[in-house]
Structure formats: structure tokens, C-alpha cells
Write a protein that holds these residues in place. Structure first.
Motif, PDB file in Angstrom:
ATOM      1  N   UNK A  84       0.854  -1.118  -0.127  1.00 24.72           N
ATOM      2  CA  UNK A  84      -0.027  -0.058  -0.062  1.00 24.72           C
ATOM      3  C   UNK A  84       0.876   1.159  -0.045  1.00 24.72           C
ATOM      4  N   UNK A  85       0.520   2.086  -0.921  1.00 28.48           N
ATOM      5  CA  UNK A  85       1.393   3.567  -0.940  1.00 28.48           C
ATOM      6  C   UNK A  85       0.703   4.116  -0.038  1.00 28.48           C
ATOM      7  N   UNK A  86       1.708   5.147   0.702  1.00 30.39           N
ATOM      8  CA  UNK A  86       1.529   6.123   1.853  1.00 30.39           C
ATOM      9  C   UNK A  86       2.223   7.379   1.205  1.00 30.39           C
ATOM     10  N   UNK A  87       1.499   8.707   1.250  1.00 29.75           N
ATOM     11  CA  UNK A  87       2.117   9.624   0.709  1.00 29.75           C
ATOM     12  C   UNK A  87       2.855  10.489   1.765  1.00 29.75           C
ATOM     13  N   UNK A  88       3.034  10.313   2.928  1.00 27.64           N
ATOM     14  CA  UNK A  88       4.029  10.902   4.020  1.00 27.64           C
ATOM     15  C   UNK A  88       3.982  10.351   5.438  1.00 27.64           C
ATOM     16  N   UNK A  89       4.723  10.958   6.132  1.00 25.40           N
ATOM     17  CA  UNK A  89       4.781  10.524   7.357  1.00 25.40           C
ATOM     18  C   UNK A  89       5.966   9.342   7.459  1.00 25.40           C
ATOM     19  N   UNK A  90       5.928   8.885   8.464  1.00 24.05           N
ATOM     20  CA  UNK A  90       6.988   7.758   9.162  1.00 24.05           C
ATOM     21  C   UNK A  90       6.416   6.445   8.806  1.00 24.05           C
TER      22      UNK A  90
END
Length: 132
Positions: A84-90
Motif C-alpha cells: 500500500x502506497x502512503x503519501x507521507x509520514x513515518x
């Protein structure tokens, strides 16, 4: 009135193949140098496998690959172990408890070399990360 080949005023001008090849090489070199040195636009990331170490709550750290260490910013696009692609964060794989250091996590990192404004140095920086 029609002109035959002997009366034609049009002359063919040819260019020697070696001279054409020289012009082609010069154009390729100039184009490559110009493209490489442009300060704007997107750059392709280099991908490598390594281990990540993150310190503290801020989430920044380093990714260690065979060639050395790469700066890992706290907020980057990443992909979890499920794809799953996440756009930001840790990234989830790099979260500890509070100020706890997380180290030795296997990752795939996409990085690029960032040139300093004065042009007198550069360093690698992660732009994308995938937890393995």
C-alpha cells in the motif's frame, strides 16, 4: 518550356558522412551536459536495498546501503509491507515507542544526490522507502 537535367539550376549539396557524425556527437554531448546540469525538473531515483535506522520521535535517520549512508528525512512517500502506497509520514516498520531508536530494519530505498546551492558538495537523500 521544360528543363531537362542538364539545364536544371538546382544543385545537390552533400555533407560528408564523417562530418555529419562529428556534428551528431557534438550535439549529443551538448544536450547531455545541458540536461544533467539543469537545476529544475524531476530526477529519477536510484533504488537500493539496505537497513534503516531512525532516532527519536522526529523520524529522521539514515539508510545504510553497500555504498554508504543515505539521509532519511522524517516525512517521505513510502510503501508498507502489504504494497500500500502512503503519501507521507513515518513508515510503520520504523515506528518505535516514543523516543526509542529503531534500527536494522530491512528496506528498499529510492534516493538521489542533492547538490548544495554553491555547487561545492552533494549528499544522497532518500525520496521513497519500502518496508521489506
Amino acid at each position: 518550356m521544360t528543363l531537362n537535367r542538364a539545364q536544371s539550376t538546382v544543385r545537390r549539396v552533400g555533407i560528408h558522412p564523417a562530418l555529419f557524425a562529428v556534428f551528431l556527437v557534438i550535439a549529443a554531448v551538448v544536450g547531455s551536459l545541458t540536461t544533467h546540469n539543469l537545476p529544475f525538473g524531476s530526477k529519477a531515483l536510484t533504488y537500493s536495498y539496505g537497513t534503516a535506522t531512525v532516532t527519536g520521535e522526529e523520524g529522521s535517520g539514515v539508510v545504510t546501503i553497500e555504498e554508504g549512508n543515505i539521509l532519511l528525512p522524517a516525512d517521505i512517500p513510502w510503501m508498507d509491507r502489504g504494497g500500500r502506497a502512503i503519501s507521507g509520514g513515518r513508515p510503520e516498520c520504523l515506528k518505535g515507542n516514543g523516543d526509542e531508536q529503531v534500527s536494522g530494519v530491512r528496506v528498499e530505498a529510492g534516493y538521489l544526490w542533492v547538490r548544495l546551492r554553491d555547487g561545492k558538495g552533494s549528499y544522497p537523500m532518500v525520496g521513497w522507502l519500502r518496508c521489506l
